[in-house]
Design a protein around this motif. Structure first.
Motif, PDB file in Angstrom:
ATOM      1  N   ASP A  98       0.891  -1.052  -0.249  1.00  9.66           N
ATOM      2  CA  ASP A  98       0.043   0.198   0.444  1.00  9.66           C
ATOM      3  C   ASP A  98       1.041   0.974  -0.010  1.00  9.66           C
ATOM      4  O   ASP A  98       1.901   1.178   1.014  1.00  9.66           O
ATOM      5  CB  ASP A  98      -1.251  -0.388   1.222  1.00  9.66           C
ATOM      6  N   GLY A  99       0.919   1.922  -1.315  1.00  9.13           N
ATOM      7  CA  GLY A  99       1.912   3.565  -1.431  1.00  9.13           C
ATOM      8  C   GLY A  99       2.561   2.831  -2.443  1.00  9.13           C
ATOM      9  O   GLY A  99       3.509   4.154  -2.347  1.00  9.13           O
ATOM     10  N   PHE A 100       3.023   1.659  -3.151  1.00 11.81           N
ATOM     11  CA  PHE A 100       4.065   1.333  -4.278  1.00 11.81           C
ATOM     12  C   PHE A 100       2.837   1.050  -5.158  1.00 11.81           C
ATOM     13  O   PHE A 100       1.501   0.709  -5.486  1.00 11.81           O
ATOM     14  CB  PHE A 100       5.000   0.353  -3.489  1.00 11.81           C
ATOM     15  N   PRO A 101       3.380   0.938  -6.580  1.00 15.68           N
ATOM     16  CA  PRO A 101       3.392   0.587  -7.723  1.00 15.68           C
ATOM     17  C   PRO A 101       2.561  -0.815  -7.736  1.00 15.68           C
ATOM     18  O   PRO A 101       3.634  -1.667  -7.051  1.00 15.68           O
ATOM     19  CB  PRO A 101       4.155   0.713  -8.737  1.00 15.68           C
ATOM     20  N   ALA A 102       1.396  -1.706  -7.885  1.00 12.51           N
ATOM     21  CA  ALA A 102       1.170  -2.872  -7.714  1.00 12.51           C
ATOM     22  C   ALA A 102       2.005  -3.899  -8.458  1.00 12.51           C
ATOM     23  O   ALA A 102       2.063  -4.964  -7.859  1.00 12.51           O
ATOM     24  CB  ALA A 102       0.327  -3.514  -8.392  1.00 12.51           C
ATOM     25  N   GLU A 103       2.943  -3.767  -9.683  1.00 11.84           N
ATOM     26  CA  GLU A 103       3.919  -4.321 -10.278  1.00 11.84           C
ATOM     27  C   GLU A 103       4.995  -4.832  -9.488  1.00 11.84           C
ATOM     28  O   GLU A 103       5.767  -5.268 -10.089  1.00 11.84           O
ATOM     29  CB  GLU A 103       4.047  -3.586 -11.778  1.00 11.84           C
ATOM     30  N   TRP A 104       5.579  -3.654  -8.309  1.00  9.91           N
ATOM     31  CA  TRP A 104       6.482  -3.651  -7.257  1.00  9.91           C
ATOM     32  C   TRP A 104       6.395  -4.607  -7.076  1.00  9.91           C
ATOM     33  O   TRP A 104       7.680  -5.977  -5.918  1.00  9.91           O
ATOM     34  CB  TRP A 104       6.865  -2.797  -6.963  1.00  9.91           C
ATOM     35  N   SER A 105       5.409  -5.572  -6.608  1.00  8.75           N
ATOM     36  CA  SER A 105       5.078  -7.158  -5.266  1.00  8.75           C
ATOM     37  C   SER A 105       5.772  -7.782  -6.179  1.00  8.75           C
ATOM     38  O   SER A 105       5.702  -8.530  -7.348  1.00  8.75           O
ATOM     39  CB  SER A 105       3.641  -6.762  -5.090  1.00  8.75           C
ATOM     40  N   PRO A 106       6.053  -8.991  -5.317  1.00  9.19           N
ATOM     41  CA  PRO A 106       6.289  -8.374  -3.307  1.00  9.19           C
ATOM     42  C   PRO A 106       7.586  -8.250  -3.397  1.00  9.19           C
ATOM     43  O   PRO A 106       8.651  -8.302  -4.340  1.00  9.19           O
ATOM     44  CB  PRO A 106       6.692  -9.693  -2.932  1.00  9.19           C
ATOM     45  N   LEU A 107       7.260  -7.077  -2.569  1.00  5.55           N
ATOM     46  CA  LEU A 107       8.883  -6.494  -1.501  1.00  5.55           C
ATOM     47  C   LEU A 107       9.889  -7.027  -1.363  1.00  5.55           C
ATOM     48  O   LEU A 107       8.788  -7.979  -0.442  1.00  5.55           O
ATOM     49  CB  LEU A 107       8.339  -5.127  -1.550  1.00  5.55           C
ATOM     50  N   SER A 108      11.066  -7.199  -1.140  1.00  2.66           N
ATOM     51  CA  SER A 108      11.732  -7.633  -0.417  1.00  2.66           C
ATOM     52  C   SER A 108      13.011  -7.182  -0.811  1.00  2.66           C
ATOM     53  O   SER A 108      13.807  -6.756  -1.175  1.00  2.66           O
ATOM     54  CB  SER A 108      11.950  -9.404  -1.278  1.00  2.66           C
TER      55      SER A 108
END
Length: 945
Positions: A98-108
């Motif tokens: 929440d707060g980042f572009p959806a295409e970045w998921s997943p964040l690690s």
């Protein structure tokens, strides 16, 4: 030093210019960092010299607070390092962003930790020493993505890496696509500077330069010299870095962030700066921001974190993973581990290790605190740095025993790997290592010199499938050590998986592949293990759980299964599942919902989720919910791309529900009803749309024809289908043939007329070249109309018999590839039908007459029976009369069903009509035969009458 650098600038640059500012700025940076009351300890990532200096300084100073450059939200996990086997990585992971572009998921975000690293020494000291506080002061994982642009977190790679190096093994991907956070990102960001250092240092890559010119000299230096040299190197690389505004801003913001956090902690606790130690990378130690130091300005405002939900855990790491992520040369971390062990043995410095650390022994007693050394005067410290920089290289005596042992070991390892190496090769490697070190102005051969010598003397040719000598040397120097996370440090999901698979009695925590045999019929308790394994196969990467024997389909369960399990090798993937839920059932349900409700979801993907929910979870609730959503998705689709997959999955689900439940679920009845109307609406457009393939249109017809009885029982109107077919006017030959097949199925196109159309196509020279495309349409028509299988065999046979070779031969490869790609499930129908029609022996082929060639005789008999004229017609009529007189029972039964009750007349027209039953063709039977002569004609033809 300041005066010497000023004189050097005037000599080499010819006056006061930018060079003087750079050189004097280096001294200013070092002086500023040394004068700071809160002691700064600069380090380099995974440097044995930094780790050794850190262990020595911690025992001397015994600080009460250790500030560490590491993401502040990773602090709670550091105590779990006791249960792990290093190297491991501390990870922050987020799937619900929440707060980042959806295409970045997943964040690690990962921070790898090895034993030969300064940060591990600081962590072990702080956690095992009573009264010592460890404070992580670097930006949080959330700020890592707030400040760094996507794709720029780690663009650096080893520029001079060996092009002949083998491809990275699976251990190199242990960190996945995670962003690496390290302590001591010490490497020139000015490409020309790095190239200059490599060329004049006579080395191939940066890791070798650092080992030769920084690592080895600093290994025996005192604390003050070590600090000032690291400050100087960090300041040099910082001042000569290219002016990338984004990167400079991120670096300075990190420094402001860390100093702000340290001042906040000091204000809250009141700790004396003399009792603190600040461990950070040398690049950030020589900082020029206003917030630098305990007396710095408090002007930096830390932005709030986003609403992203971060999960934290430990994942296994490896030397290869660290090298791949941080752009180090292959084998450099393994060599660093070897150097670390050698330095500890040589200097007798006792490093810090966590109590209970895997592979270590518990210490008997705590080490007594060593009195802090008196501060060194500033002038003396400056003199030490000047002397260190001016002293010539120390010509160490060659450690012949070590090099001799290396040479013997590498030959032994090479022979085990299939190389024809001998004692002469060991001598050659020994002498070549000394020769290379002399050519490169080195007092002693380094592991990199030895590696080059081994490759030169042993690897005389490259053999596919053989492990190369460079890799053999890396293994001999320590190998790619892979860490492991202990059971106690695993997330609840991973521990639950190990607990539920305990009946298998396998050491699942070990790396490698293990075979599991499940006799479910003999041991019913293993069925629960089977359920877990199938879910793991659905969730984990390929190879983590691979079935060898057994399968799981709707309505089917295996009584015996065999699995290849590699959960220890894929421990990272299993741990990351624990970030998504507390059980694999919960994670699988969440993923199925995420797939079904995704913006790009199609009806086919939602039906796949329904099938998986039924197959793996056995959840009727989830299946009904996703099935109802599939109905909504189907109604919103305006293309027919997913029609084949929709047809396949709906058929499978219908077969399952019809055999396992008393009534069909309401959602699937609604889906069939809505799908019938939906595809009827799209059918005319699909026939003329160039983007719609024949397979997709055939799948639409297959849905309409196979679901027709169910749809009609639910209230659909067959007229809608007839109108849709009547409004279809394709231009493509294959779709035209498909339309003819649909009309034949609906009864609007008799088969005789369909056969005559095909004959006309073969007889028209202008259409003959496109006839194979008509055949392709007929082949695809077997999906919706399997009753045309015999006709398709007839059409293909006529094509092979009548098409000219220039048309037939180029078309054969197209037919074969089409059947393999789109008609793999239709080919068995054709093969079985051809096997039924064609003779089974070659000798019978000469006398064999195809059934479709004998059909015109029957048609002539029918025409003769209807007209009743001519000699042929009278003869056929006589044969039919004889057949009916001989076998009157069938005709009598059929006449009785139709309400006729009469006696048989004489076969002779002049005989008496009432001569008795079986003597004539009058009465009800005669009336019936007169009205419907085709049945008798066909029966007579089959019986040879």
């Amino acid at each position: 030093m300041r005066g010497q650098l000023q004189e050097a600038a005037a000599t080499f640059a010819g006056g006061q210019d930018a060079l003087e500012g750079i050189l004097l700025g280096l001294v200013d940076d070092v002086d500023r960092a040394v004068r700071e009351p809160l002691e700064i300890f600069p380090v380099c990532h995974h440097s044995p010299a930094s780790a050794l200096a850190m262990a020595r300084r911690l025992r001397e100073k015994q600080p009460k607070v250790v500030y560490l450059e590491l993401c502040e939200d990773m602090a709670p996990l550091l105590t779990e390092l006791r249960n792990c086997k290093l190297p491991v990585a501390v990870q922050s992971f987020a799937t619900e962003i929440d707060g980042f572009p959806a295409e970045w998921s997943p964040l690690s975000v990962v921070a790898p930790i090895t034993e030969a690293s300064a940060e591990y020494q600081a962590i072990a000291y702080a956690l095992d020493t009573p009264g010592v506080e460890l404070v992580l002061v670097d930006r949080s994982s959330d700020h890592v993505f707030q400040w760094d642009a996507r794709g720029e977190q780690h663009e650096r790679t080893d520029q001079a890496a060996d092009p002949d190096a083998p491809p990275a093994e699976e251990e190199a991907a242990l960190h996945g696509d995670a962003v690496g956070v390290d302590i001591g990102d010490l490497r020139p960001r000015f490409a020309e500077l790095e190239e200059h250092l490599l060329r004049h240092g006579r080395v191939r890559h940066w890791s070798e330069w650092w080992h030769q010119y920084v690592e080895l000299p600093l290994g025996d230096s005192d604390h003050d010299t070590y600090r000032q040299v690291m400050f100087l190197i960090g300041s040099l690389f910082r001042r000569l870095a290219p002016g990338d505004p984004h990167r400079v801003r991120v670096d300075e913001d990190r420094e402001r962030y860390m100093w702000t956090r340290m001042r906040e902690h000091r204000a809250a606790t009141g700790v004396d700066p003399a009792d603190c130690l600040y461990v950070c990378g040398a690049f950030h130690a020589a900082s020029r921001v206003e917030e630098f130091g305990i007396e710095g300005a408090d002007t930096f405002e830390i932005s709030p974190r986003s609403a992203t939900k971060w999960q934290h855990g430990l994942i296994p790491s490896s030397h290869a993973a660290i090298e791949a992520q941080f752009g180090l040369a292959a084998g450099s971390v393994s060599i660093a581990a070897t150097v670390w062990a050698k330095n500890v043995k040589r200097t007798r410095v006792q490093p810090y290790r966590l109590e209970g650390q895997a592979g270590t022994k518990k210490s008997r007693a705590k080490k007594k605190a060593v009195a802090a050394a008196p501060p060194v005067p500033e002038i003396e410290a400056a003199d030490r740095l000047t002397g260190f920089l001016q002293q010539p290289p120390v010509l160490d005596a060659l450690d012949e025993a070590e090099l001799r042992g290396w040479s013997v070991d590498v030959v032994r390892a090479a022979r085990r790997n299939g190389y024809l190496a001998s004692t002469a090769d060991a001598i050659a490697v020994f002498e070549t290592s000394i020769l290379l070190a002399g050519m490169r102005d080195r007092a002693k051969p380094t592991p990199y010199d030895f590696q080059d010598a081994a490759v030169t003397c042993i690897e005389k040719d490259a053999v596919p499938g053989r492990r190369d000598v460079r890799r053999i040397v890396e293994i001999m120097m320590g190998g790619d050590r892979v860490g492991q996370v202990g059971y106690e440090s695993l997330p609840p999901l991973a521990r639950d998986v190990h607990y539920r698979l305990a009946p298998l009695q396998l050491p699942l925590e070990k790396r490698g592949v293990q075979r599991a045999l499940l006799d479910i019929a003999g041991r019913p308790e293993l069925e629960a293990c089977s359920d877990v394994l199938w879910m793991l196969r659905r969730l984990l990467p390929h190879g983590a759980a691979r079935p060898i024997m057994g399968e799981r389909k709707l309505g089917e369960r295996s009584i015996q299964e065999s699995w290849d399990l590699a959960l220890g090798t894929h421990q990272r993937a299993l741990i990351e599942l624990g970030y998504e839920g507390v059980s694999i059932e919960q994670v699988l349900e969440q993923r199925l919902r995420r797939t079904a409700y995704a913006p790009t979801a199609t009806a086919a993907t939602v039906l796949e989720a329904v099938e998986d929910a039924t197959l793996y979870l056995g959840s009727r609730r989830l299946a009904d919910e996703l099935g109802s959503h599939a109905l909504t998705v189907l109604a919103a689709e305006r293309s027919v791309d997913g029609a084949p997959e929709v047809l396949r999955r709906v058929r499978r689900l219908l077969a399952y529900y019809r055999t396992s439940e008393p009534v069909l679920p309401p959602w699937i009845e609604s889906f069939v009803k809505a799908g019938y109307a939906h595809y009827c609406t799209l059918l005319p457009v699909a026939f003329t749309d160039e983007d719609a393939t024949v397979r997709q249109v055939a799948a639409m017809l297959g849905f309409l024809f196979s679901m027709e009885s169910l749809a009609l029982s639910l209230g659909c109107d067959r007229t809608q289908l007839e109108l849709a077919v009547g409004q279809s006017h394709p231009e493509d030959p294959s779709k035209t043939a498909l339309l003819w097949a649909a009309q034949t199925h609906l009864g609007t196109l008799p088969r005789a007329e369909l056969r005559s159309r095909c004959d006309e196509l073969l007889g028209n020279p202008l259409v003959v070249p496109s006839y194979p495309r008509y055949l392709s349409g007929f082949v695809h028509a077997l999906e919706p109309v399997p009753g045309l299988t015999d006709f398709v065999v007839e059409a293909v046979s006529n094509a092979f018999g009548r098409l000219p070779d220039p048309v037939l031969l180029p078309w054969l490869p197209t037919l074969i590839t089409t059947l393999r790609k789109d008609g793999a499930d239709l080919a068995p129908l054709l093969i079985r039908e051809a096997g039924r029609i064609f003779p089974g022996r070659l000798a019978a082929l000469d006398e064999w007459v195809p059934p479709w060639l004998a059909q015109p005789v029957v048609d002539a008999a029918r025409r003769g029976g209807r007209t009743g004229g001519g000699a042929g017609g009278g003869a056929a009529h006589a044969k039919r009369s004889t057949l009916l007189v001989a076998h009157p029972q069938t005709c009598d039964a059929l006449a009785g069903l139709l309400g006729y009750d009469g006696a048989w007349a004489s076969a002779d027209p002049g005989a008496d009509a009432g001569s008795g039953t079986g003597s004539g063709t009058g009465g009800g039977g005669a009336v019936l035969v007169g009205r419907h002569p085709e049945t008798a004609a066909a029966l007579g033809a089959l019986l040879g009458g």
